[in-house]
Scaffold this motif. Structure first.
Motif, short mmCIF file in Angstrom:
data_model
loop_
_atom_site.label_atom_id
_atom_site.label_comp_id
_atom_site.label_asym_id
_atom_site.label_seq_id
_atom_site.Cartn_x
_atom_site.Cartn_y
_atom_site.Cartn_z
N SER C 540 -15.46 13.43 3.27
CA SER C 540 -13.90 13.29 3.48
C SER C 540 -13.77 12.50 5.05
CB SER C 540 -12.99 14.22 3.40
OG SER C 540 -13.60 15.22 2.50
N PHE C 541 -14.56 13.14 5.93
CA PHE C 541 -14.42 12.70 7.29
C PHE C 541 -15.81 11.73 7.84
CE2 PHE C 541 -12.30 16.84 6.99
CZ PHE C 541 -11.20 16.32 7.73
N TYR C 542 -16.79 12.52 7.25
CA TYR C 542 -17.94 11.72 7.86
C TYR C 542 -18.31 10.53 6.85
CZ TYR C 542 -22.32 11.19 10.49
OH TYR C 542 -23.12 10.65 11.36
N THR C 543 -17.51 9.62 6.92
CA THR C 543 -17.65 8.45 5.64
C THR C 543 -17.00 7.12 6.48
OG1 THR C 543 -17.09 7.77 3.58
CG2 THR C 543 -15.38 8.98 4.73
N THR C 544 -17.38 6.21 5.71
CA THR C 544 -16.98 4.82 6.23
C THR C 544 -15.46 4.77 6.42
OG1 THR C 544 -16.84 3.87 3.98
CG2 THR C 544 -19.06 3.68 5.30
N ALA C 545 -14.74 3.58 7.13
CA ALA C 545 -13.59 3.31 7.17
C ALA C 545 -13.06 2.94 5.82
CB ALA C 545 -13.31 2.19 8.33
N ALA C 546 -13.78 2.12 5.16
CA ALA C 546 -13.30 1.50 3.92
C ALA C 546 -13.03 2.54 2.98
CB ALA C 546 -14.35 0.68 3.37
N ASN C 547 -13.92 3.66 2.88
CA ASN C 547 -13.81 4.73 2.23
C ASN C 547 -12.54 5.67 2.54
OD1 ASN C 547 -14.98 7.89 1.40
ND2 ASN C 547 -14.85 6.40 -0.32
N ARG C 548 -12.38 5.99 3.54
CA ARG C 548 -11.13 6.48 4.23
C ARG C 548 -10.03 5.92 3.97
NH1 ARG C 548 -12.29 6.96 10.13
NH2 ARG C 548 -14.24 5.79 9.62
N MET C 549 -10.00 4.63 4.07
CA MET C 549 -8.84 3.88 3.69
C MET C 549 -8.46 3.81 2.36
SD MET C 549 -8.81 0.02 5.35
CE MET C 549 -9.20 -0.98 3.46
N SER C 550 -9.31 3.78 1.41
CA SER C 550 -9.09 3.46 0.18
C SER C 550 -9.19 4.78 -0.69
CB SER C 550 -9.72 2.37 -0.49
OG SER C 550 -11.16 2.86 -0.52
N ARG C 551 -9.37 5.73 -0.44
CA ARG C 551 -9.83 7.09 -1.19
C ARG C 551 -8.92 7.53 -2.06
NH1 ARG C 551 -13.26 10.31 1.37
NH2 ARG C 551 -12.96 12.01 -0.18
N HIS C 552 -7.60 7.43 -1.74
CA HIS C 552 -6.53 7.80 -2.21
C HIS C 552 -6.12 6.90 -3.33
CE1 HIS C 552 -5.04 4.55 0.33
NE2 HIS C 552 -3.68 4.92 -0.26
N ILE C 553 -6.57 5.78 -3.76
CA ILE C 553 -6.42 4.81 -4.65
C ILE C 553 -7.70 4.58 -5.51
CG2 ILE C 553 -5.81 2.34 -5.31
CD1 ILE C 553 -4.25 2.47 -2.66
N PHE C 554 -8.67 4.22 -4.86
CA PHE C 554 -9.78 4.25 -5.51
C PHE C 554 -11.00 5.65 -5.34
CE2 PHE C 554 -8.93 -0.15 -4.17
CZ PHE C 554 -8.36 -0.71 -5.27
N GLU C 555 -11.86 5.62 -6.46
CA GLU C 555 -12.90 6.59 -6.25
C GLU C 555 -14.27 5.60 -5.83
OE1 GLU C 555 -13.61 8.61 -9.72
OE2 GLU C 555 -12.49 10.36 -9.12
N GLU C 556 -14.97 5.88 -4.93
CA GLU C 556 -16.40 5.35 -4.72
C GLU C 556 -16.09 3.97 -4.28
OE1 GLU C 556 -18.91 5.91 -7.85
OE2 GLU C 556 -19.20 7.71 -7.58
N ALA C 557 -15.16 3.70 -3.20
CA ALA C 557 -15.25 2.16 -2.89
C ALA C 557 -15.48 2.54 -1.28
CB ALA C 557 -13.85 1.53 -2.69
N ILE C 558 -16.64 2.04 -0.86
CA ILE C 558 -17.33 2.30 0.39
C ILE C 558 -17.57 1.42 1.44
CG2 ILE C 558 -18.52 4.60 -0.42
CD1 ILE C 558 -20.89 3.06 -0.40
N THR C 559 -17.40 0.20 0.99
CA THR C 559 -17.57 -0.81 2.08
C THR C 559 -16.11 -1.86 1.84
OG1 THR C 559 -18.57 -2.43 0.48
CG2 THR C 559 -19.92 -1.02 1.79
N ALA C 560 -15.99 -2.81 2.97
CA ALA C 560 -14.88 -3.54 2.72
C ALA C 560 -14.97 -4.38 1.51
CB ALA C 560 -14.72 -4.26 4.05
N GLU C 561 -16.08 -4.91 1.18
CA GLU C 561 -16.27 -5.67 -0.04
C GLU C 561 -15.98 -4.92 -1.33
OE1 GLU C 561 -18.46 -5.47 2.56
OE2 GLU C 561 -18.17 -7.40 3.15
N ASP C 562 -16.38 -3.55 -1.43
CA ASP C 562 -15.75 -2.91 -2.44
C ASP C 562 -14.32 -2.95 -2.68
OD1 ASP C 562 -18.47 -2.05 -2.87
OD2 ASP C 562 -18.26 0.20 -2.19
N VAL C 563 -13.66 -2.41 -1.35
CA VAL C 563 -12.34 -2.54 -1.56
C VAL C 563 -11.70 -3.67 -2.17
CG1 VAL C 563 -10.01 -2.10 -0.40
CG2 VAL C 563 -12.12 -0.71 0.11
N ILE C 564 -12.26 -4.90 -1.55
CA ILE C 564 -11.74 -5.99 -2.11
C ILE C 564 -12.00 -6.46 -3.34
CG2 ILE C 564 -11.71 -8.70 -1.43
CD1 ILE C 564 -12.63 -7.71 1.46
#
Lengths: 245, 314, 573
Positions: C540-564
């Motif tokens: 939850s803390f020791y993770t990428t910015a993309a994951n911290r930003m998106s974890r309330h919506i997506f599971e397992e999105a860990i890079t900006a590309e994933d989120v996009i």
């Protein structure tokens, strides 16, 4: 400009040195004879060594060296001191004299003395000061000075072989003999032929190893290290900088 | 810088001027005058102080290094020096004289004292103190010393890093015969030299960026010269002057050759001995005084603690 | 009035054909916090060094630099020393003296200030920066972060009006870097000092800035507030867009509108994603098609595990503390395995054990099928181990990169390679130089090229030994995002050729994007290990910015590309 500057510092050193030789050193000897009834060679020689070192320090200080020059000298001193660590697997082998000679040749006689003397001082700061400190400082210093002086006069060529031979001789004759002499003066009351000779004989094996390792170091180190120093001097305009000021 | 002291040393807490003057006096008198009584005082107090400062390490050092050195000095003199009028015996046609034996012992004690006092010096005079003393007199050289002291541990660490990195690409330096080892040591040194010189330029930039080279540079220090330091300096100067006066008046004199002659211990001379004893034991006296103060303070703290807890009970 | 005003500044290094600075126009206001970014070698450092005369490089120069309305060159050394503070990249190189207190006083000594005033200023700074605790220490005892903080404090004692920092955090670990940046922000807001800072890692620094300047090839490409700089870069289609923080990149990829301000921080990114999801009526659970980052390489069952560590305990000294505590680790053949974790957890020590430098006192270590407790590092090397150290400068022995590499060819192993490198040494060299993109640098001195280029040359040197297992310690330290991508490309190529790569790193974003498997190192042991997607979304803390930003919506999105990608998928439905 460069030459006139060196001339001025050279003159200054001559004056200071003259004062030392004509005044301070005889005074020391006189005091020694007057007040120290028996032949106290050790304290007197110690004072003479100190007086011989002072002019170099005074001239260096009055020249107000630039930051880059100070840093390069400090780097060489620290390398000479820390260099032992690189040879932790071969005891009794120290690259100090090799580095001091290279410093004298690349940076000039003055800086050669400073690198040598400070190496003696700083290494004793780390391994413990003792009565041998001034002797080591002076011996290393004078080797650096001689290397620089002979090189600038064209007597000593900067080629690997002559430098190595000079290094071996310096380690054996100058460093070895000076420190052995210091030991004689500290241990005994008189300069009998026998006592001096036997001390020197005792020192021969150590001085031989020291001399041989210095030759080996210079054979391998002198060219690459001189090149490195030249590169640094050129790359960062150390030579020009002195002219600017 | 490397000395880790057993306990707080009161003398080390004095101003570096006091420390340096002290060692200069004691070492000076020890080296310059081979007077048996003065040497004895110097040797014993140097020994006690070095053990106080360095503990068991000092005892080990004294036995392993100092003792053989002193024995050697004591033997070498009569072996080579055949001056003196009192011939005790002959060894291989050479006379062994009482005077040269006495001189040998004196020289041995002198060497021993010098080394003992230097071990105290090394514990008390840290690099900051030296640089404080000489920062104003030889500013450029002091700065080089300070820089070199900063570089040495850094370079040692870098040598280790280089050695490991070279092993990672198949250059193992801890194997092979002496020549091979020296060669690999030299290649490590060579890498170090380039690294050190190239990186040092940024150090010079940082110095210039912080104004090095401006006229009128000052030398800052954390040390203060307080009332106690002033008293100590005055006291040392007085005692020192007293001893020098005694020497100059030929009241403290000794002659080893041709015959051993020593001054008569009259009242004047006894005062000079006492003065020297006080100088030599000065740091120890300061330490004992401080230890006593701490003990009484601790007693007070303990007893006041008891009182307050008693009060709470009532 | 502007503090600095730079007008049409052009600068050329001696013996160089091109302009390092090519017509820079820039003005910096009093009290401004300005961040300067751009690819490595774009001229950031050269520009910053022009802002203080003593640091200005030699070369040809035209144009004007005004400082407080007057030409900078007219301000004398004393004025510039006290008014312009400069902090350089390498924390170690800048420290001059051996004691912390002396370093703090150094600048004031140069200015000729007396003891009493220095004592006051030093006391002030030590208190402000919280360094009283190590005031009397030797510099050698400090950590990298502490050293850089000391450099900052040593400049601040002179009470400068402007603080110029040239990539000050590039050599620090993430925690020390954010502490350092927080201190810079504190100086800017609480003292009002103008700050000009250049940086590669923009995730944390951008949100603190008033303005961002993006440079490329000696020119200024764009200048704007952080929330708007992205639009400009997008309009220009500039590759620096890729280096911007994850929230910004996500926003710019999904939105067409120009006027709105970009999210800069993770919180803003989170709010934006929530709004986006709401507007698109997106379900918070969207299935994910497994491709993209971290596709697992099939294990070759025939080969033994190149790294098999079981219950290893290690300490440096007999009475010391245990550094490795029952470490167990298994790296499969032909994978890129990343070990992440904080400073001082024992990661680098673990690498030392794997490369045969340290012998554990308990447990089994098998590297390339060899028991490292029985053989030395030389035998491991024979088996095909290559180690890329953290500091590339520890590898360079010669005065040109070519000689340095040739040295390896003549001494290294050059058995026929399975990866298609030809056996002949003369042919291997250009091939590897091409792969690591150093062909044009071959004739330069290793110290004349930039940090990232040194890293590549060092990699080439290690690759020339033809390793089967490559251990890398912090390979992305001080690299810009472009070269990180290049490095990842190189490593993938090597991995696909059958090489196993083990990376120890602080760089979560890099590991998330490119690793096959990741492991978290803590307290001398591996706490958890998994494929990056599962690994990072499990933290939850020791993770990428993309994951911290998106974890309330997506599971397992860990890079900006994933989120996009997932936002786009959701939109298409």
């Amino acid at each position: 400009m460069q030459t006139s500057e060196t001339k001025v510092t050279g003159q200054k050193r001559t004056i200071v040195a003259a004062v030392m030789i004509l005044f301070c050193i005889p005074l020391t000897i006189a005091i020694g004879i007057l007040f120290l009834n028996d032949r106290s060679y050790y304290p007197i020689s110690l004072m003479i060594i100190l007086f011989a070192t002072l002019p170099f320090a005074m001239v260096f200080e009055s020249r107000k060296p630039q930051a880059r020059e100070l840093v390069i000298i400090a780097v060489l001193v620290a390398i000479a001191v820390a260099g032992r660590t690189a040879f932790f697997m071969v005891p009794q082998v120290k690259p100090v004299i090799a580095i001091v000679i290279i410093a004298g040749v690349s940076l000039g006689a003055e800086s050669g003395f400073i690198v040598g003397a400070l190496t003696g001082f700083v290494s004793n700061f780390i391994f413990g000061q003792g009565p041998w400190t001034p002797w080591q400082m002076f011996a290393f210093g004078i080797i650096g000075f001689l290397a620089g002086l002979l090189f600038s006069k064209g007597i000593l060529s900067g080629k690997t072989l002559p430098l190595s031979i000079f290094g071996g001789l310096a380690a054996f004759m100058i460093y070895g003999l000076l420190l052995d002499t210091a030991a004689v003066m500290m241990f005994t009351s008189t300069w009998t032929k026998a006592s001096i000779l036997s001390t020197y004989m005792l020192g021969v094996p150590f001085n031989l190893i020291h001399g041989a390792s210095t030759i080996l170091f210079l054979l391998i180190l002198s060219r690459p290290m001189t090149e490195k120093l030249t590169r640094i001097k050129k790359k960062y305009g150390l030579v020009e900088e002195r002219n600017d000021s | 810088m490397r000395a880790t002291k057993l306990h707080a040393d009161a003398f080390s807490g004095c101003n570096p001027i006091v420390n340096f003057m002290y060692f200069a006096f004691v070492l000076g008198i020890t080296i310059f005058f081979l007077h048996p009584v003065l040497l004895g005082i110097s040797f014993v107090s140097g020994m006690v102080y070095s053990i106080y400062l360095n503990g068991g390490k000092a005892v080990k050092f004294n036995l392993a290094f100092l003792l053989p050195l002193m024995v050697a000095a004591a033997v070498i003199n009569p072996a080579f020096n055949h001056q003196g009028v009192t011939i005790l015996t002959y060894v291989r046609m050479n006379p062994i004289t009482l005077e040269s034996i006495l001189y040998g012992i004196a020289a041995a004690v002198m060497i021993g004292s010098v080394i003992l006092w230097f071990s105290c010096y090394n514990a008390v005079m840290t690099s900051d103190k030296f640089l404080y003393l000489f920062g104003r007199i030889i500013p450029a050289l002091s700065l080089i010393i300070s820089m070199a002291l900063r570089f040495v541990p850094r370079y040692k660490a870098q040598i280790k890093r280089i050695t490991n990195a070279q092993r990672g690409i198949g250059r193992d330096v801890s194997s092979g015969n002496v020549i091979v080892r020296i060669r690999s040591g030299l290649s490590i040194l060579s890498i170090l030299v380039t690294w050190a010189l190239e990186n040092a330029i940024e150090t010079a930039d940082s110095m210039k960026s912080r104004g090095y080279g401006l006229k009128g540079r000052t030398a800052y220090s954390n040390f203060r010269f307080d009332f106690r330091d002033r008293i100590l300096v005055v006291a040392m100067l007085l005692f020192f002057a007293g001893i020098i006066a005694s020497i100059a008046l030929h009241r403290l004199s000794v002659l080893y050759f041709p015959a051993f002659v020593i001054n008569v211990p009259d009242g004047f001379v006894l005062v000079a001995y006492a003065e020297y004893l006080i100088i030599c034991t000065l740091p120890l006296m300061l330490d004992i005084r401080e230890d006593l103060i701490w003990r009484t303070l601790r007693l007070k703290i303990v007893s006041s603690g008891n009182k307050s807890s008693n009060g709470a009970d009532v | 009035m502007a503090l600095y005003e730079i007008k049409n500044l052009k600068f050329k290094y001696p013996e160089s054909e091109t302009f390092a600075l090519d017509g820079i126009d820039l003005s910096v206001d009093n009290g401004e916090f300005l961040v300067l970014c751009g690819k490595s070698g774009c001229g950031k450092s050269t520009l910053l060094r022009h802002l203080k005369t003593v640091l200005t490089p030699h070369g040809k120069r035209i144009g004007e630099i005004l400082f407080s309305g007057k030409p900078l060159a007219e301000a004398d050394l004393r004025t510039q020393t006290s008014r312009i503070g400069f902090v350089l990249q390498n924390p170690d190189n800048q420290i001059v003296t051996d004691k912390v207190w002396h370093e703090l006083a150094f600048g004031l000594e140069s200015l000729g200030i007396g003891d009493a005033v220095i004592r006051l200023r030093v006391a002030e700074m030590a208190s402000f920066f919280g360094i009283q605790g190590w005031y009397h220490k030797s510099v050698f005892e400090l950590s990298g972060g502490q050293k850089q903080l000391l450099n900052l404090a040593a400049v601040m004692t002179m009470q400068p009006e402007v603080l110029i920092l040239d990539e000050p955090t590039s050599q620090l670990d993430p925690i020390a870097a954010s502490d350092f940046l927080a201190t810079i922000k504190k100086i800017n807001t609480e003292i009002g000092t103008t700050v000009i800072l250049s940086e590669h890692r923009l995730e944390e620094v951008l949100r603190e800035a008033d303005n961002v300047v993006v440079m490329g090839d000696g020119k200024i490409i764009a200048k704007d507030a952080p929330a708007h700089i992205g639009h400009k870069l997008k309009a220009l289609k500039d590759p620096m867009l890729y280096a911007m923080p994850t929230p910004m990149r996500t926003f710019l990829a999904l939105e067409e509108s120009i006027g709105e301000s970009c999210p800069v921080t993770v919180r803003e990114g989170r709010d934006y994603l929530a709004r986006y999801a709401g507007a698109e009526g997106m379900a918070t659970e969207v299935g994910y098609k497994t491709n993209g980052a971290g596709s697992c390489h099939p294990q070759r069952s025939s080969d033994p595990s190149p790294v098999a560590v079981k219950d290893v305990w290690f300490r440096y000294e007999k009475n010391g503390e245990d550094i490795l505590r029952g470490l167990t680790l298994d790296v499969r053949c032909g994978e890129m395995f990343c070990v992440v974790g904080g400073n001082g957890t024992g990661k680098t020590t673990a690498l030392g054990v794997l490369s045969g430098l340290f012998k554990p006192y308990r447990g089994k270590v098998s590297v390339l099928g060899v028991d490292t407790t029985k053989v030395g590092s030389a035998a491991l090397f024979e088996k095909g181990l290559g180690v890329l150290p953290q500091d590339p400068q520890t590898l360079f022995t010669r005065s040109s990169i070519r000689d340095d590499l040739l040295d390896m060819v003549s001494h290294g192993r050059h058995a026929p390679s399975e990866r298609g490198f030809t056996a002949s040494p003369a042919e291997v060299l250009p091939e590897i130089a091409e792969l690591t993109e150093i062909t044009t640098l071959l004739d330069q001195h290793p110290y004349d090229v930039s940090g990232g280029e040194q890293q590549r040359a060092a990699l080439a040197k290690v690759l020339l030994t033809n390793p089967k297992l490559l251990l890398m310690d912090e390979p992305t330290k001080g690299m810009d995002s472009f070269f990180k991508r290049k490095l990842a490309g190189i490593l993938r190529k090597l991995r696909d050729g059958g090489m196993t790569v083990l990376i120890v790193s602080h760089d979560l974003e890099f590991c998330a994007q490119y690793a096959d498997r990741c492991a978290l190192f803590f307290d001398g042991n591996i706490v958890t290990e998994n494929a990056p997607r599962a690994f990072f979304s499990g933290n939850s803390f020791y993770t990428t910015a993309a994951n911290r930003m998106s974890r309330h919506i997506f599971e397992e999105a860990i890079t900006a590309e994933d989120v996009i990608e997932r936002c786009r998928q959701a939109k298409q439905r």
